[in-house]
Design a protein around this motif. Structure first.
Motif, short mmCIF file in Angstrom:
data_model
loop_
_atom_site.label_atom_id
_atom_site.label_comp_id
_atom_site.label_asym_id
_atom_site.label_seq_id
_atom_site.Cartn_x
_atom_site.Cartn_y
_atom_site.Cartn_z
N GLN A 18 0.83 -1.20 0.00
CA GLN A 18 0.00 0.00 0.00
C GLN A 18 0.86 1.26 0.00
O GLN A 18 0.56 2.23 -0.70
CB GLN A 18 -0.93 0.00 1.22
N ALA A 22 0.79 4.04 -3.00
CA ALA A 22 0.53 5.45 -2.71
C ALA A 22 1.68 6.33 -3.20
O ALA A 22 1.45 7.41 -3.75
CB ALA A 22 0.32 5.64 -1.21
N ARG A 43 -9.49 -5.59 2.39
CA ARG A 43 -8.33 -4.73 2.12
C ARG A 43 -8.35 -4.26 0.67
O ARG A 43 -8.07 -3.08 0.38
CB ARG A 43 -7.03 -5.46 2.44
N ALA A 46 -10.96 -1.59 0.20
CA ALA A 46 -10.53 -0.33 0.81
C ALA A 46 -9.50 0.38 -0.06
O ALA A 46 -9.54 1.61 -0.23
CB ALA A 46 -9.97 -0.59 2.20
N LEU A 47 -8.58 -0.37 -0.65
CA LEU A 47 -7.57 0.23 -1.52
C LEU A 47 -8.20 0.81 -2.78
O LEU A 47 -7.82 1.89 -3.24
CB LEU A 47 -6.52 -0.82 -1.90
N ALA A 49 -11.16 1.93 -3.05
CA ALA A 49 -11.88 3.15 -2.67
C ALA A 49 -10.90 4.30 -2.48
O ALA A 49 -11.20 5.45 -2.83
CB ALA A 49 -12.67 2.91 -1.39
N GLN A 50 -9.72 4.00 -1.95
CA GLN A 50 -8.71 5.03 -1.72
C GLN A 50 -8.09 5.50 -3.03
O GLN A 50 -7.79 6.70 -3.19
CB GLN A 50 -7.63 4.49 -0.78
N PHE A 51 -7.91 4.57 -3.96
CA PHE A 51 -7.26 4.87 -5.24
C PHE A 51 -8.17 4.43 -6.38
O PHE A 51 -8.01 3.34 -6.94
CB PHE A 51 -5.91 4.16 -5.35
#
Length: 272
Positions: A18, A22, A43, A46-47, A49-51
């Motif tokens: 991660q 990033a 996981r 979530a990743l 959604a973040q990226f």
């Protein structure tokens, strides 16, 4: 599905994976040019959604589609995982970067194929805030361009150091790979001792954290070595001299050496 080659694919998207993802995105690589293979569905979600744009793939599919394949999994996973990627790696010929502690490039090549370009990396957890350092070693199949690729990827979350002899990667693991935990232990011990001396927990933690962070910055920016800097703080007959004497009499140097030797030994064990 977009079938254009991905710039980077990560098999394993835990903390280190991660952090690297990033860092690449901060450096200007679009999330759509990065793929992940992550068995933990929560996981992975979530990743994504973040990226936004980050795509999820099966490991072999990812190996077949990416220019750079990062194996960011535990060393215990590789003996089972790596052989399942061999056919895809042989066909697509990605650069393989492994961050698994202890596992040699020769062992990786035995699983993935003798022609595989492999770079072994040992980053550390300060990569999570862009302040990491990674030791790198390239096998003889990796080109100068491959080395530059590895430097860009690991350099997105800190600095890099090339190691000339692969055996020294165990020392890198014991020094910088495991090293943050030693510092955290020191902070923990200092804060606990400060509380026993009467400080409340918040003040004890704040003072301990700031002291370690400030001392590290001072050492990093000074032309003097740590021994000279220590001597400057240690006035004859003063409080620091008394404290340092306790550390020396207690065998701190020998204990640190023993701990790092144990870490290096475990690195060799993990490599099989």
């Amino acid at each position: 599905m977009n079938q254009h080659p991905l710039e980077a694919g990560f098999v394993g998207a835990g903390n280190m994976g991660q952090a690297l993802i990033a860092g690449l995105i901060r450096g200007g690589i679009d999330a759509t040019a990065i793929g992940i293979a992550e068995p933990d569905a929560a996981r992975a979600t979530a990743l994504q959604a973040q990226f936004p744009g980050l795509a999820l793939h099966a490991p072999a599919e990812l190996a077949a589609r990416t220019r750079t394949l990062v194996l960011a999994v535990k060393p215990q996973v590789l003996p089972t995982l790596a052989p399942t990627l061999a056919a895809a790696v042989a066909t697509a010929a990605p650069l393989v970067i492994s961050v698994a502690a202890g596992v040699s490039t020769a062992r990786m090549a035995a699983w993935l194929g003798a022609e595989t370009r492999i770079i072994r990396a040992m980053p550390n957890t300060p990569a999570l805030i862009g302040a990491g350092i990674a030791g790198l070693f390239a096998n003889d199949r990796a080109s100068a361009a491959d080395r530059e690729t590895a430097e860009r990827l690991l350099g997105a979350v800190g600095t890099t150091v090339w190691i000339s002899e692969e055996e020294q990667m165990h020392a890198v693991t014991a020094t910088s790979g495991s090293g943050p935990a030693y510092v955290f232990l020191l902070i923990e011990a200092m804060a606990a001792a400060a509380e026993r001396l009467g400080l409340d927990s918040d003040r004890a933690r704040e003072l301990s954290l700031a002291t370690v962070a400030g001392a590290a910055r001072l050492a990093a920016g000074s032309a003097e070595g740590p021994a000279q800097l220590r001597a400057r703080v240690t006035s004859p007959g003063g409080t620091t001299e008394r404290a340092v004497a306790v550390f020396e009499d207690g065998g701190l140097r020998e204990l640190v050496a023993e701990a790092m030797q144990a870490a290096a030994a475990r690195s060799r064990e993990l490599g099989g």
